[in-house]
Structure formats: structure tokens, C-alpha cells
Write an enzyme that holds these catalytic residues in place. Structure first.
Site, PDB file in Angstrom:
ATOM      1  N   THR A  62     103.995 -57.746  31.920  1.00  0.00           N
ATOM      2  CA  THR A  62     104.414 -58.979  31.248  1.00  0.00           C
ATOM      3  C   THR A  62     105.701 -58.738  30.477  1.00  0.00           C
ATOM      4  O   THR A  62     105.838 -57.724  29.808  1.00  0.00           O
ATOM      5  CB  THR A  62     103.331 -59.376  30.215  1.00  0.00           C
ATOM      6  N   VAL A  83      93.269 -67.185  32.655  1.00  0.00           N
ATOM      7  CA  VAL A  83      94.468 -67.203  31.813  1.00  0.00           C
ATOM      8  C   VAL A  83      94.384 -66.010  30.871  1.00  0.00           C
ATOM      9  O   VAL A  83      93.320 -65.730  30.312  1.00  0.00           O
ATOM     10  CB  VAL A  83      94.543 -68.521  30.999  1.00  0.00           C
ATOM     11  N   ASP A 113      96.635 -63.559  27.787  1.00  0.00           N
ATOM     12  CA  ASP A 113      97.144 -63.764  26.424  1.00  0.00           C
ATOM     13  C   ASP A 113      98.536 -64.391  26.387  1.00  0.00           C
ATOM     14  O   ASP A 113      98.912 -65.022  25.396  1.00  0.00           O
ATOM     15  CB  ASP A 113      97.225 -62.427  25.694  1.00  0.00           C
ATOM     16  N   GLY A 123     100.001 -56.202  28.681  1.00  0.00           N
ATOM     17  CA  GLY A 123      98.780 -55.480  29.018  1.00  0.00           C
ATOM     18  C   GLY A 123      97.627 -56.435  29.251  1.00  0.00           C
ATOM     19  O   GLY A 123      97.838 -57.615  29.540  1.00  0.00           O
ATOM     20  N   GLY A 149      95.268 -59.039  28.923  1.00  0.00           N
ATOM     21  CA  GLY A 149      95.261 -60.179  28.025  1.00  0.00           C
ATOM     22  C   GLY A 149      93.933 -60.438  27.341  1.00  0.00           C
ATOM     23  O   GLY A 149      93.901 -60.911  26.201  1.00  0.00           O
TER      24      GLY A 149
HETATM   25  N1  GLY Z   1      99.243 -59.840  29.443  1.00  0.00           N
HETATM   26  C1  GLY Z   1      99.218 -60.635  30.574  1.00  0.00           C
HETATM   27  C2  GLY Z   1      97.901 -61.023  31.055  1.00  0.00           C
HETATM   28  O1  GLY Z   1      96.894 -60.418  30.713  1.00  0.00           O
HETATM   29  O2  GLY Z   1      97.820 -61.951  31.813  1.00  0.00           O
END
Ligand code: GLY
Length: 328
Positions: A188, A217, A219, A240, A242
Site C-alpha cells: 500500500t 475492505v 484499513d 500491511g 489492514g
Molecule cells: N493495507 C492494505 C490492506 O490491508 O488492504
């Protein structure tokens, strides 16, 4: 005001319808990662080593652009790069082979916007910004987000590249058809900016966990989890897995820890330690935080070695290794 115009337009549309019918490589313990920048000097940092993104953000900041424009335009570079398989065009798809994007953006006035599960539009961050600026809402999700993007004039694009499609087909042959939870599939981009006026902003965008369940979905589009900006304190963003960042409201936590007096690096470290406390014995996921305070000091911390953050300021650009919780 845009929101009023939006409401008016929506009302007209409804009436018409009704009427007619990713720090820096994680390195050894003790690495000093906080850096002091002179007040009034812009700075931008982003998760991982996305040099083109910080370069773009810096070019906006260095020519008097706003923190918000710099944050958006910085992450757009990665969204448009088909070689980056974790963000935007070319992102890895969900379990059913569909690329869905999550993104959010936030400015110094606590304005924020987000999209979740956006399909068919490369620049999820720009759609998120339109949600912030053109609607009375903060988050649009799924089909509604795509419909809004179309209404706003964004062009529809097939986000699944041949490379990502082939990899997904391979994954289907060997997997147990469950989402992949590992550290390789997470890059990300979260990008934070401080402009010459002292305004902060941030943006975060991702295609999320590779081969995730449809509708999942993480974070990244969740304000307070994947990104948080507080004009009195600073900003933080996460990369990382989420699910763990959401559980701890990670970025909000980092900003609140800075408010209590911690440096960006100390705050990121404490955030990671809290996550690890809830996950004793687990090492199968990655999380990294980066943070920037109002004085332009930066820092980061991660769980696994291998995470870094890219910084661009008046001294040029560099990739700074961060300390990690688990040593290599
Ligand atoms: N950090 C991105 C996700 O977990 O989707």
C-alpha cells in the site's frame, strides 16, 4: 460551496428520475529514523521505496503547491503504474479475479474522503478527493463509488493487466481458494505531506490484499486506520495487513501518541508494539507505520525487516531504513 451544489444537483437528478418515472528498509535495532527539518520547509514521505511518488509530491510542494495537491498527485503516480501490482492499474485482483481499489485522502482541516471497493477507475485517490469536495459524505463504496466516479467524469478502465490475470490464474490452481495473508502482497502507498504554509495532508491507496474475498475492505480507506491527519500534531499512515490496523485504529493511535509527546518514530514503534501484544506469537503478517509531525520530523517502524520509507525534502530524496519489531 461544492457540497451544496452536489445536494442541489442530486435533488434535481432524483426529481427528474422520479418525475419521469506500504520506512526506509527495516534494518537493525537502534537505527535512528527521526529527522528534523527546518520549520517552513516542505517535506513528503511515503511508505516503501516509491521514489517516483515522493518526487512528484515534492515537485508540487517545491513550486508552492498545497499539501493536499501534493499528496494526491504523489500517490497517483503509483496508481497509474501497471508494474506496481498492489495499487491501482495492474493491482492484484480479489478471489474472483476482479480488481477493487480502496483509497482515502485527508487535509489539515479534517476534511476527508474515501472510496471502498472501487472498480474500473485507476485514480481511486482522486475519486476519494471528489467525495470529500463534492459531496456531503466521507465514504462511498462499491457500485455507488463507481457510479459517482462516472458521474464525475472519470474514464473507466480495465484494471486487470495480463500479468496480474496470469498470476491469479496460477494462484487458483494451487491455492485452497482462501485469501492470501502474507507480507509479500502488501505494498500500500500512504503518502504524507507538509507544505510551506505548514499545512499537512495525506493520501493512502491500494488494491488491498491479493485474492481477498469479494467485498473485503482493509484499513487504507478507513480514516483513522490507514490514514490520519491532525493539524495540531501531525499525520500518520499505515501499510500491511489492514485487519490489524483497523483493530487498533492505527494511524489515529500514532497521531495521538505524538500528541502525548512521542517522536514520530517512537509513536510508530508503540503502535506496532500494541498490535503485536494483541497477536502474541504470530509472525505471518506485516504492518508498517510512518509519521510526520508539524515540525517536519519523520519516523517509521514496522513488524518485519524489509520495510522502508522514502523521504523528499529540501535536502533531496532518500530511502530511510526503519527499525523492526522482529529482527531478521
Ligand atoms: N493495507 C492494505 C490492506 O490491508 O488492504
Amino acid at each position: 460551496m461544492h457540497r451544496r451544489k452536489f445536494l442541489k444537483n442530486s435533488a434535481l437528478t432524483s426529481a427528474a428520475v422520479l418525475g419521469t418515472a506500504p520506512l526506509i528498509s527495516c534494518a537493525e535495532t537502534g537505527t535512528k529514523t527521526s529527522q528534523k527539518i527546518s520549520p517552513g520547509r516542505p517535506v513528503t514521505i511515503c511508505t516503501w521505496d516509491f521514489g517516483n511518488a515522493t518526487e512528484k509530491a515534492w515537485s508540487v510542494l517545491n513550486t508552492g503547491g498545497s499539501a493536499l495537491d501534493a499528496a494526491e498527485q504523489g500517490v497517483m503516480v503509483e496508481e497509474a503504474d501497471p508494474e506496481n501490482q498492489t495499487v491501482g492499474l495492474g493491482g492484484r485482483p480479489d478471489r474472483d479475479g476482479i480488481v477493487t481499489l480502496d483509497a482515502c485522502i485527508m487535509d489539515s482541516k479534517s476534511n476527508c474522503g474515501a472510496v471502498m471497493g472501487l472498480e474500473g477507475y485507476v485514480h481511486a485517490v482522486s475519486v476519494a478527493r471528489r467525495v470529500m469536495e463534492e459531496t456531503p459524505h466521507v465514504i462511498l463504496a462499491g457500485d455507488g463509488a463507481s457510479q459517482f466516479a462516472a458521474e464525475q467524469g472519470f474514464s473507466r478502465t480495465d484494471l486487470l493487466t495480463e500479468r496480474s490475470r496470469q498470476e491469479w490464474m496460477e494462484w487458483k490452481k494451487t491455492s485452497k481458494y482462501t485469501p492470501v495473508i502474507n507480507i509479500e502482497n502488501h505494498d500500500t502507498i500512504g503518502l504524507l505531506t507538509l507544505d510551506a504554509k505548514g499545512d499537512l495532508a495525506g493520501a493512502c491507496t491500494t488494491s488491498g490484499m491479493a485474492y481477498k474475498l469479494r467485498g473485503r475492505v482493509g484499513d487504507s480507506p478507513v480514516i483513522g486506520a490507514g490514514l490520519y491527519v491532525d493539524p495540531e500534531v501531525g499525520a500518520a499512515t499505515a501499510t500491511g495487513m489492514g485487519e490489524e490496523v483497523v483493530r487498533t485504529v492505527g494511524s489515529f493511535l500514532i497521531v495521538e501518541l505524538m500528541r502525548q509527546g512521542k517522536s514520530p518514530e517512537e509513536a510508530c514503534r508503540e503502535g506496532v508494539h500494541r498490535i503485536m501484544k494483541k497477536n502474541a506469537g504470530r509472525t505471518d503478517f506485516q504492518i508498517g507505520f510512518i509519521a510526520l509531525n508539524t515540525r517536519g520530523e519523520t519516523g517509521g517502524y514496522c513488524i518485519h525487516p524489509g520495510f522502508s520509507y522514502r523521504q523528499y525534502d529540501s535536502k533531496g530524496h532518500r530511502n530511510t531504513p526503519v527499525e523492526s519489531y522482529l529482527k531478521s
